[in-house]
Design a protein around this motif. Structure first.
Motif, PDB file in Angstrom:
ATOM      1  N   ILE A   1      63.380  68.883  39.732  1.00 52.78           N
ATOM      2  CA  ILE A   1      63.367  69.308  41.131  1.00 52.78           C
ATOM      3  C   ILE A   1      64.710  68.958  41.767  1.00 52.78           C
ATOM      4  O   ILE A   1      65.367  67.996  41.361  1.00 52.78           O
TER       5      ILE A   1
ATOM      6  N   GLN B   1      53.204  62.796  44.662  1.00 51.85           N
ATOM      7  CA  GLN B   1      53.468  64.225  44.493  1.00 51.85           C
ATOM      8  C   GLN B   1      54.820  64.468  43.813  1.00 51.85           C
ATOM      9  O   GLN B   1      54.957  65.336  42.951  1.00 51.85           O
ATOM     10  N   LEU B   2      55.829  63.704  44.213  1.00 54.90           N
ATOM     11  CA  LEU B   2      57.149  63.856  43.602  1.00 54.90           C
ATOM     12  C   LEU B   2      57.100  63.529  42.115  1.00 54.90           C
ATOM     13  O   LEU B   2      57.708  64.231  41.291  1.00 54.90           O
TER      14      LEU B   2
ATOM     15  N   ALA C   1      54.542  63.752  40.126  1.00 52.87           N
ATOM     16  CA  ALA C   1      53.786  64.780  39.412  1.00 52.87           C
ATOM     17  C   ALA C   1      54.630  66.019  39.148  1.00 52.87           C
ATOM     18  O   ALA C   1      54.717  66.511  38.013  1.00 52.87           O
ATOM     19  N   ILE C   2      55.279  66.540  40.183  1.00 56.24           N
ATOM     20  CA  ILE C   2      56.016  67.785  39.997  1.00 56.24           C
ATOM     21  C   ILE C   2      57.272  67.569  39.157  1.00 56.24           C
ATOM     22  O   ILE C   2      57.607  68.396  38.302  1.00 56.24           O
ATOM     23  N   ASP C   3      57.977  66.459  39.375  1.00 52.43           N
ATOM     24  CA  ASP C   3      59.194  66.237  38.597  1.00 52.43           C
ATOM     25  C   ASP C   3      58.870  65.938  37.140  1.00 52.43           C
ATOM     26  O   ASP C   3      59.586  66.375  36.232  1.00 52.43           O
TER      27      ASP C   3
ATOM     28  N   CYS D   1      52.453  70.803  45.228  1.00 53.65           N
ATOM     29  CA  CYS D   1      52.254  69.664  44.331  1.00 53.65           C
ATOM     30  C   CYS D   1      50.778  69.311  44.161  1.00 53.65           C
ATOM     31  O   CYS D   1      50.444  68.192  43.773  1.00 53.65           O
TER      32      CYS D   1
ATOM     33  N   ALA E   1      60.149  70.309  45.748  1.00 54.13           N
ATOM     34  CA  ALA E   1      58.784  69.786  45.868  1.00 54.13           C
ATOM     35  C   ALA E   1      58.248  70.093  47.260  1.00 54.13           C
ATOM     36  O   ALA E   1      58.825  69.674  48.265  1.00 54.13           O
ATOM     37  N   HIS E   2      57.137  70.836  47.322  1.00 50.68           N
ATOM     38  CA  HIS E   2      56.509  71.191  48.597  1.00 50.68           C
ATOM     39  C   HIS E   2      55.393  70.188  48.852  1.00 50.68           C
ATOM     40  O   HIS E   2      54.207  70.465  48.655  1.00 50.68           O
ATOM     41  N   VAL E   3      55.771  68.991  49.295  1.00 50.98           N
ATOM     42  CA  VAL E   3      54.818  67.901  49.490  1.00 50.98           C
ATOM     43  C   VAL E   3      54.008  68.136  50.763  1.00 50.98           C
ATOM     44  O   VAL E   3      54.464  68.798  51.691  1.00 50.98           O
TER      45      VAL E   3
ATOM     46  N   LEU F   1      50.675  74.617  38.745  1.00 49.19           N
ATOM     47  CA  LEU F   1      51.957  73.938  38.916  1.00 49.19           C
ATOM     48  C   LEU F   1      52.842  74.128  37.686  1.00 49.19           C
ATOM     49  O   LEU F   1      54.019  74.506  37.801  1.00 49.19           O
TER      50      LEU F   1
END
Length: 259
Positions: free
Chosen positions: A108, A93-94, A96-98, A38, A64-66, A48
């Protein structure tokens, strides 16, 4: 014909700018789940986005690889966070990635902490609780992936999250079921044939040999095949081939929430 099934996961999206880490494209043809960085321990926004596009196009489930905010140390250095700060960092981080996943037609499905954060959350109930609370407040439908007997999974369950246990294909185990320290000789396994045979035994018998000559019992839903180690693609491909030859079905433990 075997009725066994298992997920194969790998840490991906860890390249940064002109610096390349691993062969994500090749790994995405092998694994069923991708732990995507992330951009706190590795990766950047473009990496990403491209990793998410490639994963969803192949039907690979994304997690998510936080991590700790530690690009220089690749997230492998312990940070003594205040719980509220760690919770905020995980939420960031969650989101951002989602958010990026949704722009390319996916979502995710699970969370797996990286490196020092993952290791620390095995025993540190305060940081484990901060992670779990962040995930539950973001999306209670997400699954937490972690080591058996960890505070991470215990706190996730207390927060109402689903949990899944993972085993590591290329790591040696102590007699208590913990991973042997990377500082110890023989802690990282490099022979694809040996690793593949160990994983078949894990899936079909629920056991792995430990460093003392005994065995540890692990009811794993997923096997981590590291994407950044030497020979990672060869090893992951050998593990999948050996499992399928034994009649094991490869499928994500978390399923797909969008594609």
């Amino acid at each position: 014909m075997s009725d066994h099934h298992i997920d194969l996961n790998a840490d991906l999206g860890e390249s940064f700018g002109q610096w390349t880490m691993g062969d994500d494209a090749a790994m995405l043809d092998i694994v069923s789940s991708a732990n995507v960085a992330c951009a706190f321990h590795a990766g950047d926004p473009l990496v990403l986005l491209r990793t998410l596009e490639q994963a969803f196009s192949r039907g690979v489930t994304v997690g998510a690889h936080v991590a700790y905010r530690d690009l220089a140390g690749f997230g492998r250095r312990y940070i003594d966070y205040a719980p509220e700060e760690l919770r905020a960092d995980v939420l960031y981080q969650l989101a951002a990635i989602d958010g990026m996943a949704r722009t390319v037609g996916g979502e995710i499905s699970y969370v797996k902490p990286h490196g020092a954060l993952y290791n620390n959350a095995f025993t540190d109930d305060v940081q484990a609780r901060a992670i779990a609370e962040a995930v539950a407040s973001f999306d209670s439908g997400l699954v937490m992936l972690g080591l058996p007997g960890s505070q991470l999974l215990a706190q996730a369950e207390q927060s109402g999250l689903g949990t899944a246990v993972e085993a590591f294909a290329d790591r040696a185990y102590n007699s208590d079921g913990t991973l042997a320290s990377r500082r110890e000789p023989g802690s990282v396994l490099s022979d694809p044939a040996e690793v593949s045979q160990r994983m078949v035994r894990l899936v079909t018998d629920g056991a792995l040999p430990d460093r003392t000559g005994g065995e540890v019992r692990i009811d794993a839903a997923s096997i981590c095949t590291h994407g950044d180690s030497p020979g990672a693609v060869e090893m992951a491909r050998a593990v999948r081939a050996e499992l399928e030859a034994a009649g094991v079905t490869i499928a994500s433990f978390a399923g797909k929430r969008g594609a």
